[in-house]
Motif scaffolding. Sequence first.
Motif, PDB file in Angstrom:
ATOM      1  N   GLY A 247       0.924  -1.213   0.034  1.00 39.11           N
ATOM      2  CA  GLY A 247      -0.064   0.005   0.090  1.00 39.11           C
ATOM      3  C   GLY A 247       0.829   1.246   0.104  1.00 39.11           C
ATOM      4  O   GLY A 247       1.897   1.498   0.578  1.00 39.11           O
ATOM      5  N   SER A 248       0.494   2.398  -0.668  1.00 39.73           N
ATOM      6  CA  SER A 248       0.924   3.686  -0.654  1.00 39.73           C
ATOM      7  C   SER A 248       0.834   4.171   0.882  1.00 39.73           C
ATOM      8  O   SER A 248       0.194   3.665   1.584  1.00 39.73           O
ATOM      9  CB  SER A 248       0.296   4.503  -1.328  1.00 39.73           C
ATOM     10  N   PHE A 249       1.711   5.268   1.067  1.00 35.96           N
ATOM     11  CA  PHE A 249       1.545   5.782   2.417  1.00 35.96           C
ATOM     12  C   PHE A 249       0.176   6.248   2.624  1.00 35.96           C
ATOM     13  O   PHE A 249      -0.400   6.572   3.747  1.00 35.96           O
ATOM     14  CB  PHE A 249       2.454   7.121   2.462  1.00 35.96           C
ATOM     15  N   MET A 250      -0.663   6.710   1.638  1.00 37.71           N
ATOM     16  CA  MET A 250      -2.200   7.321   2.139  1.00 37.71           C
ATOM     17  C   MET A 250      -3.218   5.918   1.995  1.00 37.71           C
ATOM     18  O   MET A 250      -4.020   6.027   2.888  1.00 37.71           O
ATOM     19  CB  MET A 250      -2.660   8.012   0.752  1.00 37.71           C
ATOM     20  N   ASP A 251      -2.551   4.905   1.777  1.00 35.96           N
ATOM     21  CA  ASP A 251      -3.741   3.728   1.502  1.00 35.96           C
ATOM     22  C   ASP A 251      -3.547   2.936   3.076  1.00 35.96           C
ATOM     23  O   ASP A 251      -4.430   2.607   3.458  1.00 35.96           O
ATOM     24  CB  ASP A 251      -3.457   2.802   0.398  1.00 35.96           C
ATOM     25  N   ILE A 252      -2.065   2.640   3.501  1.00 38.55           N
ATOM     26  CA  ILE A 252      -2.042   1.994   4.901  1.00 38.55           C
ATOM     27  C   ILE A 252      -2.379   2.879   6.139  1.00 38.55           C
ATOM     28  O   ILE A 252      -2.310   3.986   5.919  1.00 38.55           O
ATOM     29  CB  ILE A 252      -0.788   1.406   4.677  1.00 38.55           C
ATOM     30  N   SER A 253      -2.996   2.048   7.010  1.00 37.60           N
ATOM     31  CA  SER A 253      -3.258   2.535   8.311  1.00 37.60           C
ATOM     32  C   SER A 253      -1.984   3.186   9.033  1.00 37.60           C
ATOM     33  O   SER A 253      -0.747   2.389   8.901  1.00 37.60           O
ATOM     34  CB  SER A 253      -4.126   1.656   8.989  1.00 37.60           C
ATOM     35  N   PRO A 254      -1.709   3.936   9.988  1.00 32.27           N
ATOM     36  CA  PRO A 254      -0.612   3.906  11.027  1.00 32.27           C
ATOM     37  C   PRO A 254      -0.374   2.659  11.744  1.00 32.27           C
ATOM     38  O   PRO A 254       0.791   2.459  11.831  1.00 32.27           O
ATOM     39  CB  PRO A 254      -1.311   5.194  11.990  1.00 32.27           C
ATOM     40  N   GLU A 255      -1.393   2.038  11.889  1.00 28.54           N
ATOM     41  CA  GLU A 255      -1.331   0.746  12.591  1.00 28.54           C
ATOM     42  C   GLU A 255      -0.446  -0.344  11.772  1.00 28.54           C
ATOM     43  O   GLU A 255       0.532  -0.910  12.226  1.00 28.54           O
ATOM     44  CB  GLU A 255      -2.579   0.146  13.073  1.00 28.54           C
ATOM     45  N   ASP A 256      -0.886  -0.424  10.554  1.00 30.31           N
ATOM     46  CA  ASP A 256      -0.084  -1.175   9.643  1.00 30.31           C
ATOM     47  C   ASP A 256       1.213  -0.690   9.249  1.00 30.31           C
ATOM     48  O   ASP A 256       2.143  -1.661   9.204  1.00 30.31           O
ATOM     49  CB  ASP A 256      -0.906  -1.572   8.289  1.00 30.31           C
ATOM     50  N   PHE A 257       1.441   0.666   9.352  1.00 24.11           N
ATOM     51  CA  PHE A 257       2.964   0.852   9.146  1.00 24.11           C
ATOM     52  C   PHE A 257       3.680   0.730  10.381  1.00 24.11           C
ATOM     53  O   PHE A 257       4.843   0.242  10.093  1.00 24.11           O
ATOM     54  CB  PHE A 257       3.024   2.340   9.174  1.00 24.11           C
ATOM     55  N   ARG A 258       3.447   0.863  11.578  1.00 26.40           N
ATOM     56  CA  ARG A 258       3.949   0.480  12.691  1.00 26.40           C
ATOM     57  C   ARG A 258       4.305  -1.234  12.817  1.00 26.40           C
ATOM     58  O   ARG A 258       5.242  -1.586  13.129  1.00 26.40           O
ATOM     59  CB  ARG A 258       3.138   0.942  14.011  1.00 26.40           C
ATOM     60  N   ARG A 259       3.121  -2.034  12.315  1.00 23.92           N
ATOM     61  CA  ARG A 259       3.057  -3.332  12.410  1.00 23.92           C
ATOM     62  C   ARG A 259       4.408  -3.639  11.525  1.00 23.92           C
ATOM     63  O   ARG A 259       5.283  -4.626  11.899  1.00 23.92           O
ATOM     64  CB  ARG A 259       2.154  -4.054  12.007  1.00 23.92           C
ATOM     65  N   CYS A 260       4.494  -3.115  10.163  1.00 26.84           N
ATOM     66  CA  CYS A 260       5.708  -3.308   9.453  1.00 26.84           C
ATOM     67  C   CYS A 260       7.114  -3.216   9.986  1.00 26.84           C
ATOM     68  O   CYS A 260       8.005  -4.021   9.892  1.00 26.84           O
ATOM     69  CB  CYS A 260       5.565  -2.742   8.207  1.00 26.84           C
ATOM     70  N   TYR A 261       7.193  -2.098  10.610  1.00 26.91           N
ATOM     71  CA  TYR A 261       8.415  -1.867  11.251  1.00 26.91           C
ATOM     72  C   TYR A 261       8.755  -2.616  12.628  1.00 26.91           C
ATOM     73  O   TYR A 261       9.597  -3.052  12.747  1.00 26.91           O
ATOM     74  CB  TYR A 261       8.411  -0.332  11.787  1.00 26.91           C
TER      75      TYR A 261
END
Length: 251
Positions: A92-106
């Motif tokens: 997902g692009s930075f606009m498509d993914i949620s903050p939760e998914d971003f943090r989960r990846c990290y």
Amino acid sequence: MGRVSGKVVLLTGGAMGLGKASAKALIAEGARVIITDIDHAAGAATAAELSCEFLPQDVTDWGRWQEIVAEVEQTHGRLDVLVNNAAVTVFGSFMDISPEDFRRCYTIDVDSIFMGCKAAIPLMAKGGGGSVINFSSAAGNKANADLAAYNSAKAAIPMLTKSIALWCAREGNNVRVNSVQPGTILTPNVESVIAGTPDPDATRAAFSVAQPIGRMGEPEDIAHLVVYLASDESKFATGAPFIVDGGLSMA
């Protein structure tokens, strides 16, 4: 045979794909391998197939990391190699993914490496040194508009690796720390992605020509590198990003 004979190896995400291929190659060269995975059934099945040990692990759990390393020390008395392979891909692009998914990846892709190194390196140093192998990706070198979390997480790993390698060198503990950056490898996960597209043949062709070499890699292409980095053959290599991507990051 025997390039890593007698070495004790802890390898995360070992149930399938690159983790399984790396474990198989290490075992073939004489290592005693302990694989971990969050998928208990798949991990146990792979351990039975490869005749190695399996420990269930959520790599984002700091307490579990401490338990795993303590168990390895109790059972084997040492740890020579840590392979931080467990990871997740968030699309997902930075606009498509949620903050939760971003943090989960990290948390899964980067924090787990920090925790693994923090838990394991003292035991490795206690035994006279060793080798840490952190899995990054060609996606850490080549951006995609729909891989914002994955691109940035995988880009963080080589720099984290360098920092830890420099600390180990300063400490003089004889622990080497390197990263591996695979390109598109034909793992079961990639096969399932291809099969799930409207035109699998076209997708397979597109994945192949994305590499200047004209094909996707095979799991063994990465497993051979893992054996080299785990062995004493790589005793002068530390802090280095090893890129094995068929030229993808140059294109």
